[in-house]
Design an enzyme around this catalytic site. Structure first.
Site, mmCIF file in Angstrom:
data_model
loop_
_atom_site.group_PDB
_atom_site.id
_atom_site.type_symbol
_atom_site.label_atom_id
_atom_site.label_comp_id
_atom_site.label_asym_id
_atom_site.label_seq_id
_atom_site.Cartn_x
_atom_site.Cartn_y
_atom_site.Cartn_z
ATOM 1 N N SER A 142 0.851 -1.208 0.000
ATOM 2 C CA SER A 142 0.000 0.000 0.000
ATOM 3 C C SER A 142 0.876 1.243 0.000
ATOM 4 O O SER A 142 2.009 1.213 0.498
ATOM 5 C CB SER A 142 -0.861 0.011 1.268
ATOM 6 O OG SER A 142 -1.523 1.244 1.408
ATOM 7 N N TYR A 155 -1.852 -0.610 10.314
ATOM 8 C CA TYR A 155 -1.944 -0.942 8.886
ATOM 9 C C TYR A 155 -0.663 -0.497 8.171
ATOM 10 O O TYR A 155 -0.057 -1.254 7.407
ATOM 11 C CB TYR A 155 -3.178 -0.259 8.273
ATOM 12 C CG TYR A 155 -3.398 -0.555 6.805
ATOM 13 C CD1 TYR A 155 -4.046 -1.716 6.393
ATOM 14 C CD2 TYR A 155 -2.962 0.340 5.820
ATOM 15 C CE1 TYR A 155 -4.259 -1.983 5.051
ATOM 16 C CE2 TYR A 155 -3.173 0.085 4.471
ATOM 17 C CZ TYR A 155 -3.823 -1.074 4.090
ATOM 18 O OH TYR A 155 -4.025 -1.340 2.749
HETATM 19 N N1 LIG Z 1 -8.624 -0.640 -1.799
HETATM 20 C C1 LIG Z 1 -7.612 0.171 -1.569
HETATM 21 O O1 LIG Z 1 -7.723 1.404 -1.670
HETATM 22 C C2 LIG Z 1 -6.264 -0.395 -1.184
HETATM 23 C C3 LIG Z 1 -5.174 0.491 -1.145
HETATM 24 C C4 LIG Z 1 -3.928 -0.009 -0.803
HETATM 25 C C5 LIG Z 1 -3.761 -1.349 -0.532
HETATM 26 N N2 LIG Z 1 -4.831 -2.183 -0.569
HETATM 27 C C6 LIG Z 1 -4.587 -3.604 -0.250
HETATM 28 O O2 LIG Z 1 -5.084 -4.410 -1.300
HETATM 29 C C7 LIG Z 1 -5.505 -5.674 -0.780
HETATM 30 C C8 LIG Z 1 -6.941 -5.933 -1.215
HETATM 31 O O3 LIG Z 1 -7.727 -4.865 -0.740
HETATM 32 P P1 LIG Z 1 -9.226 -4.643 -1.221
HETATM 33 O O4 LIG Z 1 -9.466 -3.180 -1.134
HETATM 34 O O5 LIG Z 1 -9.473 -5.356 -2.494
HETATM 35 O O6 LIG Z 1 -9.994 -5.367 0.001
HETATM 36 P P2 LIG Z 1 -11.488 -5.953 0.097
HETATM 37 O O7 LIG Z 1 -12.340 -5.352 -0.936
HETATM 38 O O8 LIG Z 1 -11.874 -5.817 1.540
HETATM 39 O O9 LIG Z 1 -11.264 -7.507 -0.216
HETATM 40 C C9 LIG Z 1 -10.444 -8.256 0.653
HETATM 41 C C10 LIG Z 1 -10.475 -9.707 0.246
HETATM 42 O O10 LIG Z 1 -9.653 -10.442 1.156
HETATM 43 C C11 LIG Z 1 -10.430 -11.445 1.819
HETATM 44 N N3 LIG Z 1 -9.861 -11.611 3.163
HETATM 45 C C12 LIG Z 1 -9.781 -10.710 4.157
HETATM 46 N N4 LIG Z 1 -9.181 -11.254 5.228
HETATM 47 C C13 LIG Z 1 -8.853 -12.522 4.891
HETATM 48 C C14 LIG Z 1 -8.224 -13.590 5.559
HETATM 49 N N5 LIG Z 1 -7.817 -13.475 6.835
HETATM 50 N N6 LIG Z 1 -8.034 -14.757 4.910
HETATM 51 C C15 LIG Z 1 -8.451 -14.908 3.627
HETATM 52 N N7 LIG Z 1 -9.074 -13.933 2.938
HETATM 53 C C16 LIG Z 1 -9.277 -12.758 3.572
HETATM 54 C C17 LIG Z 1 -11.861 -10.919 1.764
HETATM 55 O O11 LIG Z 1 -12.836 -11.926 1.870
HETATM 56 P P3 LIG Z 1 -13.429 -12.380 3.306
HETATM 57 O O12 LIG Z 1 -13.611 -11.146 4.120
HETATM 58 O O13 LIG Z 1 -14.680 -13.096 2.977
HETATM 59 O O14 LIG Z 1 -12.389 -13.295 3.885
HETATM 60 C C18 LIG Z 1 -11.861 -10.337 0.354
HETATM 61 O O15 LIG Z 1 -11.979 -11.351 -0.611
HETATM 62 C C19 LIG Z 1 -5.332 -5.587 0.738
HETATM 63 O O16 LIG Z 1 -4.123 -6.192 1.112
HETATM 64 C C20 LIG Z 1 -5.299 -4.102 1.002
HETATM 65 O O17 LIG Z 1 -4.598 -3.779 2.168
HETATM 66 C C21 LIG Z 1 -6.079 -1.746 -0.900
#
Ligand SMILES: NC(=O)c1ccc[n+]([C@@H]2O[C@H](COP(=O)([O-])OP(=O)(O)OC[C@H]3O[C@@H](n4cnc5c(N)ncnc54)[C@H](OP(=O)(O)O)[C@@H]3O)[C@@H](O)[C@H]2O)c1
Length: 252
Positions: A142, A155
């Site tokens: 991130s 985080y």
């Molecule tokens: N969106 C942003 O702006 C952003 C920015 C920087 C970095 N990121 C990073 O990108 C990655 C994805 O983010 P996102 O925004 O796509 O998140 P999201 O929409 O919340 O999706 C997260 C995914 O991970 C799964 N998950 C969460 N905890 C888990 C666990 N303990 N074991 C297995 N699966 C798990 C969730 O499903 P379940 O909850 O059903 O398990 C879901 O499929 C993360 O690492 C996040 O920190 C995102």
């Protein structure tokens, strides 16, 4: 080589957001994909939604932070494929608070899922990655890993640690034919950020600060993940691709 034909890929947290976009991108590029999440219902929906890919898509309920679940994923890959070409450590969470407001349990949970789990998943699958001969690990970090962007300290700490994990494993495992890289998204439209993106008071300064004047779409992260997962990026290891619309190079 601009494809992932005949490659076996695992995406953790593949039912939503960036993980789901990576699963779709990988399937379109020809890979066979296993994705995980903690929610059976979401996995069933996604397998149904992608049924045109038939036997090239597999979903498994597995919490990356649970030892037995990681073993379950290992067993599936060993039995089904006998090796792993691509691992995307994407699953991540956030609990946003002031530093003094976190309980010890909340702090540990963020570190466990975002930092410890990618290390444990990577180690658990190391022998299967080694069997690939040219494996790739892509860690989803991130912008918060490199500067304070108001996400909360745990985080930011977890993602900063993930970047060093990326560099250290890249060096240690290069001899095993495993490249390890990271992608660092800035604000991206996903369920994780849905609430935040609708708060104009918070978003206006973020957009103003971003030269491209918008947040990212999940598929824009997926294409970077796919590039790092391809043999086309064969001379890149231990690196972090910052996908932030220019935010971090804008000093004004
Ligand atoms: N969106 C942003 O702006 C952003 C920015 C920087 C970095 N990121 C990073 O990108 C990655 C994805 O983010 P996102 O925004 O796509 O998140 P999201 O929409 O919340 O999706 C997260 C995914 O991970 C799964 N998950 C969460 N905890 C888990 C666990 N303990 N074991 C297995 N699966 C798990 C969730 O499903 P379940 O909850 O059903 O398990 C879901 O499929 C993360 O690492 C996040 O920190 C995102």
């Amino acid at each position: 080589m601009w494809n992932l034909n005949n490659k076996y890929a695992l995406v953790t947290g593949g039912t939503k957001g960036i993980g789901k976009a990576a699963v779709l991108e990988f399937l379109e590029l020809g890979a066979e994909v296993l994705f995980t999440s903690r929610t059976q219902k979401d996995i069933d929906l996604m397998v149904e939604e992608l049924k045109q890919y038939d036997n090239k898509i597999h979903g498994l309920v597995a919490d990356v932070a649970v030892t037995n679940d990681r073993q379950k994923v290992h067993n599936f890959i060993e039995k089904q494929w006998g090796k792993l070409d691509i691992l995307v450590n994407n699953a991540g969470i956030n609990i946003r608070k002031k530093a003094n407001d976190y309980s010890e349990e909340e702090f540990r949970k963020v570190m466990e899922i975002n930092l410890n789990a990618p290390f444990e998943v990577s180690r658990k699958l190391h022998s299967l990655l080694q069997k690939s001969g040219s494996a790739k690990i892509v860690n989803v970090a991130s912008s918060a890993a490199m500067q304070d962007v108001g996400t909360g300290t745990p985080y930011a700490m977890s993602k900063a640690g993930l970047l060093q994990q990326t560099r250290s494993l890249a060096v240690e495992w290069a001899a095993d034919g495993i490249r390890v890289n990271a992608v660092s998204p800035w604000f991206t439209v996903t369920p994780l950020t849905k609430g935040l993106l609708s708060e104009s008071e918070r978003m206006d300064p973020i957009i103003k600060r971003t030269p491209l004047k918008r947040v990212a779409e999940a598929r824009e992260m997926a294409s970077i993940i796919a590039f790092l997962a391809m043999d086309k990026s064969s001379y890149i290891t231990g690196q972090n691709i910052v996908a932030d619309g220019g935010m971090s190079i804008n000093a004004i």
